[in-house]
Design a protein around this motif. Structure first.
Motif, PDB file in Angstrom:
ATOM      1  N   LEU A 201      49.205  39.805  46.690  1.00 32.16           N
ATOM      2  CA  LEU A 201      48.718  40.638  47.791  1.00 32.16           C
ATOM      3  C   LEU A 201      47.553  41.532  47.369  1.00 32.16           C
ATOM      4  N   PHE A 202      47.633  42.099  46.160  1.00 37.94           N
ATOM      5  CA  PHE A 202      46.607  43.075  45.750  1.00 37.94           C
ATOM      6  C   PHE A 202      45.815  42.628  44.525  1.00 37.94           C
ATOM      7  N   GLY A 203      46.136  41.443  43.988  1.00 39.64           N
ATOM      8  CA  GLY A 203      45.357  40.930  42.857  1.00 39.64           C
ATOM      9  C   GLY A 203      45.621  41.640  41.540  1.00 39.64           C
ATOM     10  N   ASP A 204      46.762  42.304  41.387  1.00 41.82           N
ATOM     11  CA  ASP A 204      47.058  42.994  40.115  1.00 41.82           C
ATOM     12  C   ASP A 204      47.111  41.973  38.979  1.00 41.82           C
ATOM     13  N   ALA A 205      46.464  42.309  37.854  1.00 40.69           N
ATOM     14  CA  ALA A 205      46.377  41.346  36.746  1.00 40.69           C
ATOM     15  C   ALA A 205      47.654  41.317  35.909  1.00 40.69           C
ATOM     16  N   ALA A 206      48.410  42.403  35.921  1.00 38.35           N
ATOM     17  CA  ALA A 206      49.611  42.495  35.078  1.00 38.35           C
ATOM     18  C   ALA A 206      50.574  43.501  35.722  1.00 38.35           C
ATOM     19  N   PRO A 207      51.878  43.413  35.367  1.00 40.12           N
ATOM     20  CA  PRO A 207      52.849  44.359  35.953  1.00 40.12           C
ATOM     21  C   PRO A 207      52.454  45.830  35.722  1.00 40.12           C
ATOM     22  N   GLN A 208      51.831  46.096  34.559  1.00 41.79           N
ATOM     23  CA  GLN A 208      51.397  47.478  34.273  1.00 41.79           C
ATOM     24  C   GLN A 208      50.421  47.973  35.341  1.00 41.79           C
ATOM     25  N   LYS A 209      49.544  47.063  35.782  1.00 47.97           N
ATOM     26  CA  LYS A 209      48.541  47.423  36.811  1.00 47.97           C
ATOM     27  C   LYS A 209      49.257  47.756  38.122  1.00 47.97           C
ATOM     28  N   THR A 210      50.290  46.965  38.463  1.00 44.19           N
ATOM     29  CA  THR A 210      51.055  47.242  39.685  1.00 44.19           C
ATOM     30  C   THR A 210      51.722  48.611  39.571  1.00 44.19           C
ATOM     31  N   ALA A 211      52.339  48.848  38.411  1.00 39.38           N
ATOM     32  CA  ALA A 211      53.058  50.117  38.221  1.00 39.38           C
ATOM     33  C   ALA A 211      52.088  51.300  38.293  1.00 39.38           C
ATOM     34  N   GLU A 212      50.919  51.146  37.680  1.00 38.35           N
ATOM     35  CA  GLU A 212      49.941  52.254  37.699  1.00 38.35           C
ATOM     36  C   GLU A 212      49.423  52.497  39.108  1.00 38.35           C
ATOM     37  N   ARG A 213      49.089  51.409  39.801  1.00 37.84           N
ATOM     38  CA  ARG A 213      48.536  51.539  41.161  1.00 37.84           C
ATOM     39  C   ARG A 213      49.565  52.195  42.086  1.00 37.84           C
ATOM     40  N   LEU A 214      50.802  51.698  42.048  1.00 44.50           N
ATOM     41  CA  LEU A 214      51.812  52.244  42.965  1.00 44.50           C
ATOM     42  C   LEU A 214      52.302  53.617  42.512  1.00 44.50           C
ATOM     43  N   LYS A 216      50.568  55.954  41.654  1.00 48.30           N
ATOM     44  CA  LYS A 216      49.687  56.990  42.233  1.00 48.30           C
ATOM     45  C   LYS A 216      50.054  57.264  43.687  1.00 48.30           C
ATOM     46  N   LEU A 217      50.832  56.351  44.291  1.00 55.72           N
ATOM     47  CA  LEU A 217      51.144  56.483  45.722  1.00 55.72           C
ATOM     48  C   LEU A 217      52.567  56.973  45.976  1.00 55.72           C
ATOM     49  N   VAL A 218      53.477  56.662  45.046  1.00 57.47           N
ATOM     50  CA  VAL A 218      54.912  56.899  45.273  1.00 57.47           C
ATOM     51  C   VAL A 218      55.503  57.532  44.013  1.00 57.47           C
ATOM     52  N   GLY A 219      56.426  58.478  44.185  1.00 65.97           N
ATOM     53  CA  GLY A 219      56.965  59.236  43.051  1.00 65.97           C
ATOM     54  C   GLY A 219      57.789  58.420  42.078  1.00 65.97           C
ATOM     55  N   GLU A 220      58.488  57.398  42.568  1.00 63.21           N
ATOM     56  CA  GLU A 220      59.380  56.601  41.719  1.00 63.21           C
ATOM     57  C   GLU A 220      59.166  55.124  42.055  1.00 63.21           C
ATOM     58  N   VAL A 221      58.773  54.352  41.037  1.00 61.10           N
ATOM     59  CA  VAL A 221      58.439  52.941  41.258  1.00 61.10           C
ATOM     60  C   VAL A 221      59.150  52.108  40.197  1.00 61.10           C
ATOM     61  N   VAL A 222      59.767  50.991  40.620  1.00 62.42           N
ATOM     62  CA  VAL A 222      60.303  50.027  39.656  1.00 62.42           C
ATOM     63  C   VAL A 222      59.680  48.676  39.988  1.00 62.42           C
ATOM     64  N   VAL A 223      58.946  48.100  39.025  1.00 61.28           N
ATOM     65  CA  VAL A 223      58.314  46.796  39.238  1.00 61.28           C
ATOM     66  C   VAL A 223      59.198  45.729  38.595  1.00 61.28           C
ATOM     67  N   LYS A 224      59.754  44.824  39.435  1.00 63.56           N
ATOM     68  CA  LYS A 224      60.590  43.721  38.924  1.00 63.56           C
ATOM     69  C   LYS A 224      59.691  42.560  38.535  1.00 63.56           C
ATOM     70  N   ASN A 225      60.179  41.752  37.601  1.00 60.80           N
ATOM     71  CA  ASN A 225      59.367  40.594  37.196  1.00 60.80           C
ATOM     72  C   ASN A 225      60.265  39.500  36.626  1.00 60.80           C
ATOM     73  N   GLY A 226      61.216  39.031  37.446  1.00 59.33           N
ATOM     74  CA  GLY A 226      62.087  37.935  37.028  1.00 59.33           C
ATOM     75  C   GLY A 226      62.817  38.265  35.744  1.00 59.33           C
ATOM     76  N   GLU A 227      62.786  37.308  34.786  1.00 54.67           N
ATOM     77  CA  GLU A 227      63.516  37.536  33.538  1.00 54.67           C
ATOM     78  C   GLU A 227      62.759  38.436  32.557  1.00 54.67           C
ATOM     79  N   GLU A 228      61.531  38.808  32.928  1.00 51.43           N
ATOM     80  CA  GLU A 228      60.748  39.748  32.101  1.00 51.43           C
ATOM     81  C   GLU A 228      61.251  41.180  32.344  1.00 51.43           C
TER      82      GLU A 228
END
Ligand SMILES: Nc1ncnc2c1ncn2[C@@H]1O[C@H](COP(=O)(O)OP(=O)(O)O)[C@@H](O)[C@H]1O
Ligand SMILES: O=C(O)C(=O)C[C@H](O)[C@H](O)COP(=O)(O)O
Length: 306
Positions: A201-214, A216-228
């Motif tokens: 949806l947003f073209g994030d290159a890595a889970p870290q990028k998703t976590a950093e981007r979100l 900034k928008l939300v106080g508590e974020v958990v990024v899931k990534n299958g078995e990773e």
């Protein structure tokens, strides 16, 4: 004042699974319902409400009975004359699953048609949960009604949790999904995205990028990534928490939804985010070892406890 309840808003479909032909088995499933199922199993003393819209046909009645038998109410959700539930069938090609949907005219698409009823269903909730699939089945005017009702519940003290759960085939244009999901994140306290969805949806290159981007928008974020590892973003820091190794997953449907339910149950019970992710990984690992999205309550509870 927010009360003690947990509410989840969205579409629960009829689910056909098992063998094609005369042996189809009918069940019920949908991302926000799967999450409420786990959340309710793991925080049973809190009243649980599935907020949607239902038809008045025998299948809608079966669905509502099934919820009630499992201790889940429907709040003030409208019952719409001549409407009916959506349906999906799970087809297996070897171990590979695919879904076929009949949901274009499902009753749940009218879940925000009565703003007062929606607001009433969200009263007295300690937690309100919804997802990008909830948004995807609604038109633009209904998005506004939904987000206003969620914001109102939040203003009276409910925690708001949201999983963007991007499903491209439910949206006409990617940009519409981006806008709707960003609007939802603006009223969210806990975001529970999955990395591959965010990458699409947003073209994030890595889970870290998703976590950093979100982060900034939300106080508590958990990024899931299958078995990773899952990544927690809170208070400006990122923390990876490894998943449980499962030698031979049977069926990953509903893994993310159950993870979310367990994480939220743990947070409501006062566990810290790291402990909540460890519990959620254990619960999701149990769910990938059973067929279908809904694991028995006892299976979920055994995995959740220390
Ligand atoms: N193969 C797997 N082995 C162990 N755990 C898994 C596996 N796949 C998923 N999980 C668990 O389910 C969670 C959600 O899975 P993921 O695939 O990221 O979400 P979704 O089901 O939303 O696509 C993961 O964080 C992990 O805890
Ligand atoms: O299209 C919908 O409304 C659905 O709910 C389909 C699936 O039941 C969930 O999307 C499963 O979610 P995962 O946890 O990502 O496997």
């Amino acid at each position: 004042m927010a009360g003690n309840g947990v509410a989840s808003i969205g579409e629960c479909m009829l689910e056909l699974s098992g063998q094609a032909g005369p042996n189809w088995r009918m069940g019920f499933g949908g991302d926000t319902f799967n999450t409420l199922w786990a959340l309710h199993a793991l925080s049973g003393d809190r009243p649980a409400t599935y907020v949607s819209a239902f038809g008045d046909d025998p299948f809608s009645r079966d669905q509502i009975d099934f919820f009630a038998q499992n201790g889940i109410g429907i709040g003030a959700s409208p019952i719409i004359p001549d409407a009916r539930p959506g349906l999906y069938a799970i087809t297996l090609t070897g171990a590979e699953r695919s879904f076929t949907y009949w949901r274009g005219d499902a009753a749940a698409r009218q879940l925000a048609s009565d703003a007062a009823a929606l607001e009433k269903s969200l009263e007295n909730q300690s937690l309100v949960y919804f997802s990008g699939i909830t948004l995807a089945i609604l038109d633009h005017a209904a998005h506004k009604t939904l987000l206003a009702a969620v914001a109102k519940a939040r203003a009276t003290g409910s925690l708001v949790a949201f999983d963007p759960n991007y499903r491209p085939r439910l949206w006409r244009r990617r940009e519409e999904a981006q806008t709707a999901i960003l609007d939802a994140l603006a009223v969210t306290d806990i975001a529970l995205p999955t990395f591959p969805d965010e990458q699409m949806l947003f073209g994030d290159a890595a889970p870290q990028k998703t976590a950093e981007r979100l982060g900034k928008l939300v106080g508590e974020v958990v990024v899931k990534n299958g078995e990773e590892p899952a990544l927690i973003a809170a208070n400006g820091t990122l923390q990876p928490v490894p998943a449980v190794h499962v030698a031979a997953p049977v069926d990953t449907t509903g893994a993310g939804d159950s993870f979310n339910g367990a994480y939220l149950a743990a947070r409501l019970a006062g566990h810290a985010p790291t402990d909540a992710v460890l519990r959620a990984h254990r619960v999701a690992a149990a769910v990938v070892q059973v067929r279908g999205a809904l694991a028995p309550f006892e299976t979920l509870r055994a995995a959740f406890e220390d």
